[in-house]
Design a protein around this motif. Structure first.
Motif, short mmCIF file in Angstrom:
data_model
loop_
_atom_site.label_atom_id
_atom_site.label_comp_id
_atom_site.label_asym_id
_atom_site.label_seq_id
_atom_site.Cartn_x
_atom_site.Cartn_y
_atom_site.Cartn_z
N ILE A 30 -70.90 10.08 1.70
CA ILE A 30 -70.41 8.71 1.63
C ILE A 30 -71.54 7.79 1.18
CG2 ILE A 30 -69.26 6.87 2.91
CD1 ILE A 30 -67.66 9.50 2.56
N ASP A 31 -71.33 7.16 0.03
CA ASP A 31 -72.35 6.29 -0.55
C ASP A 31 -72.60 5.07 0.34
OD1 ASP A 31 -73.84 5.99 -3.32
OD2 ASP A 31 -73.16 3.98 -2.74
N LYS A 32 -73.82 4.57 0.29
CA LYS A 32 -74.16 3.40 1.11
C LYS A 32 -73.33 2.19 0.72
CE LYS A 32 -78.05 1.60 -1.63
NZ LYS A 32 -79.47 1.19 -1.59
N ASP A 33 -72.81 2.15 -0.52
CA ASP A 33 -71.93 1.05 -0.92
C ASP A 33 -70.68 0.99 -0.06
OD1 ASP A 33 -73.74 0.50 -2.89
OD2 ASP A 33 -72.55 1.31 -4.54
N GLY A 210 -65.01 6.95 13.58
CA GLY A 210 -64.34 7.77 14.58
C GLY A 210 -63.06 8.40 14.08
N ALA A 211 -62.50 7.82 13.00
CA ALA A 211 -61.26 8.38 12.44
C ALA A 211 -61.49 9.75 11.82
CB ALA A 211 -60.68 7.42 11.40
N VAL A 212 -62.76 10.13 11.62
CA VAL A 212 -63.06 11.48 11.12
C VAL A 212 -62.46 12.53 12.06
CG1 VAL A 212 -64.91 13.15 10.74
CG2 VAL A 212 -65.12 10.83 9.87
N SER A 390 -54.13 11.73 -3.69
CA SER A 390 -53.56 10.43 -3.33
C SER A 390 -54.57 9.75 -2.41
CB SER A 390 -52.20 10.60 -2.64
OG SER A 390 -52.35 11.29 -1.41
N ALA A 391 -54.18 8.69 -1.75
CA ALA A 391 -55.14 7.92 -0.95
C ALA A 391 -55.80 8.78 0.12
CB ALA A 391 -54.44 6.72 -0.32
N THR A 392 -55.02 9.64 0.79
CA THR A 392 -55.55 10.40 1.92
C THR A 392 -55.30 11.89 1.85
OG1 THR A 392 -53.49 10.06 3.17
CG2 THR A 392 -55.23 8.41 3.47
N LYS A 393 -54.71 12.37 0.74
CA LYS A 393 -54.36 13.79 0.66
C LYS A 393 -54.64 14.34 -0.73
CE LYS A 393 -50.71 13.61 4.17
NZ LYS A 393 -49.29 13.89 4.48
N LEU A 394 -54.69 15.66 -0.78
CA LEU A 394 -54.78 16.38 -2.04
C LEU A 394 -53.47 17.15 -2.21
CD1 LEU A 394 -56.52 17.14 -4.47
CD2 LEU A 394 -57.45 19.03 -3.13
N VAL A 449 -62.87 8.87 6.21
CA VAL A 449 -64.24 8.39 6.41
C VAL A 449 -64.34 6.98 5.83
CG1 VAL A 449 -66.68 8.87 6.07
CG2 VAL A 449 -65.07 10.76 6.15
N LEU A 450 -64.50 5.99 6.69
CA LEU A 450 -64.68 4.58 6.28
C LEU A 450 -63.56 4.09 5.37
CD1 LEU A 450 -68.55 4.38 5.68
CD2 LEU A 450 -67.25 3.67 7.69
N ASN A 451 -62.36 4.63 5.56
CA ASN A 451 -61.20 4.20 4.78
C ASN A 451 -61.38 4.39 3.27
OD1 ASN A 451 -59.48 3.50 6.84
ND2 ASN A 451 -60.07 1.35 6.87
N VAL A 452 -62.17 5.39 2.88
CA VAL A 452 -62.33 5.68 1.45
C VAL A 452 -60.98 6.11 0.88
CG1 VAL A 452 -63.43 7.18 -0.25
CG2 VAL A 452 -64.76 6.28 1.67
N ASN A 453 -60.58 5.49 -0.22
CA ASN A 453 -59.30 5.77 -0.87
C ASN A 453 -59.54 6.75 -2.02
OD1 ASN A 453 -56.94 5.66 -2.51
ND2 ASN A 453 -56.44 3.66 -1.69
#
Length: 472
Positions: A30-33, A210-212, A390-394, A449-453
């Motif tokens: 996960i990038d610092k951005d 924590g959502a991990v 997709s946003a949360t799945k492959l 992880v951090l709501n990454v889409n």
């Protein structure tokens, strides 16, 4: 907090490395951005900044008023050098601009977070009237990367300080000697007011981290539970999490299959991107779950195929007449396909395929009659797998590439089973592949992880893994 120290000390020696991934987990870099965006978003539209307003003073006493820090009984109380200070009252924070967030990752430790903001203070001036001040403040904090008692990544505030910048008098009158007093007082007070902002921000971000640790359903067949496989690592550009996907059946039993024959060579991550590597292990395990649950089996009857795909003894006679013996034409066929072992998913050379070995039983039947066995084949289906995030799945969509069959037994004469491959391929495409894609529509879950889409992620198939890259 004391229980966290052993882990933090270990991480001082641990930083991510390029090369082979020996585990079978899902690797998230996960990038610092993304961390910066999560911090910024926690400050926008939420209560964190609002809670600061009015907190420099107590409800009834001003910072510099009677009973305040510099009022009666304070540092510069009545009778002191600056007795006029007693006339200052009700100096409170009334405005706090949205902080500008800057981050620096500290390899082997955590993060340095800087919040640059402007504080607006209102109160009554010593000479009467409204006093308005504006002060530029930089809140600097060092944050350690740890792990919570739940086993999730967590950011822990270790040190926080404020650096007071330029102070402007926006309205009202304030004698010059008091400027220095105000500056010294704000220097002492603001850390206690603004450092809790950092703690509140970390609370929001830690909820996202924590959502991990999550349990994601796989339709009605089971679920995938994500947990940390190893300690989090940190470089100067990204945080690395080795996340273990545990596939469970509907009863909660763990579905486990062998690791891929070779470790995964993880490609380097580019700056300003986040990267998730999904291992071959997850695909094979989920397909193993499907096989265990019987979701890969099917009985194909004429109503499941289009009219141009004959599923009768008449159509079969045109291909292998010797297989029918004296059976009359015009009877419907029933094709039962049973998968006895877990399919093999393959990821290599930018291509994803799955091989499914099945026993194929061909029977004839009439309405309300008992099916009559004609012959049995062993078949191997090779299917191309199209992968799409997709946003949360492959998501995986299959198409039949080829079918190979061999005759196992027949009730009449033996025949060359290869003559049936084209016809059976049409049947399988029309009925079986369609069913598989419905079952697979649930998708393979990706770690949160951090709501990454991941919807716009660039997808790359490497040997034994799929790599998703998301621009920050």
């Amino acid at each position: 907090m004391l229980g966290m120290w052993p882990l933090l000390l270990l991480w001082g020696l641990a930083t991510p490395c390029q090369g082979l991934l020996e585990t079978v987990g899902t690797l998230a870099r996960i990038d610092k951005d993304e961390l910066g965006k999560a911090i910024q978003n926690s400050l926008v539209g939420g209560p964190i900044l609002q809670n600061v307003l009015g907190t420099v003073t107590s409800v009834n006493q001003g910072l510099l008023g009677s009973g305040g820090l510099l009022g009666g009984g304070g540092l510069l109380s009545y009778g002191g050098v600056f007795g006029v200070v007693e006339e200052l009252s009700g100096l409170k924070i009334e405005e706090l601009t949205l902080p500008k967030v800057s981050l620096k990752l500290l390899p082997g430790f955590g993060v340095q977070i800087s919040l640059h903001t402007k504080v607006g203070l209102h109160g009554s001036g010593p000479l009467g009237g409204l006093l308005q001040l504006a002060a530029e403040v930089n809140v600097s904090s060092r944050v350690a990367l740890g792990v919570s008692s739940r086993g999730t990544p967590i950011l822990i505030l270790k040190r926080c300080s404020t650096l007071l910048g330029h102070i402007s008098l926006l309205s009202g009158l304030l004698p010059a000697p008091l400027f220095g007093v105000v500056e010294q007082t704000l220097f002492k007070v603001l850390p206690g007011v603004l450092c809790p902002v950092v703690d509140s921000v970390l609370g929001v971000v830690n909820e996202l981290l924590g959502a991990v640790l999550s349990l994601v359903p796989l339709g009605a067949l089971g679920s995938v539970e994500f947990s940390l496989a190893t300690l989090p690592l940190i470089s100067n550009q990204y945080i690395e999490l080795d996340i273990n996907p545990i596939v469970k059946g509907v009863a909660g039993d763990i579905i486990d299959f062998p690791k891929p024959p070779k470790p995964i060579k993880v490609p380097p991550k580019e700056d300003h991107t986040s990267q998730v590597t999904v291992p071959l292990y997850l695909f094979n395990t989920v397909f193993g779950l499907l096989q265990t649950n019987g979701a890969l089996d099917i009985d194909i009857t004429p109503d499941l195929v289009p009219s141009n795909v004959p599923l009768t003894t008449t159509g079969l006679a045109a291909l292998v007449p010797e297989a029918l013996g004296k059976l009359p034409p015009g009877r419907d066929l029933l094709i039962s396909l049973r998968v006895k072992e877990a399919p093999t998913f393959m990821l290599q050379n930018k291509k994803a395929t799955v091989s499914i070995a099945a026993a194929i039983h061909v029977q004839s039947f009439v309405s309300n009659g008992t099916p009559e066995a004609l012959f049995e084949l062993n078949g191997v289906m090779t299917l191309n797998a199209q992968l799409a995030p997709s946003a949360t799945k492959l998501h995986v969509s299959l198409s039949l590439e080829r079918l190979n069959v061999k005759l196992v037994s027949t009730f009449s004469q033996t025949f060359d089973a290869s003559h049936l491959e084209e016809w059976l391929s049409d049947v399988i495409r029309a009925a079986y592949v369609r069913k598989l894609n419905v079952v697979l529509d649930v998708g393979f879950p990706l770690p949160k992880v951090l709501n990454v889409n991941f919807a716009n992620a660039v997808l790359d198939v490497i040997e034994n893994a799929v790599v998703l890259t998301v621009a920050s």
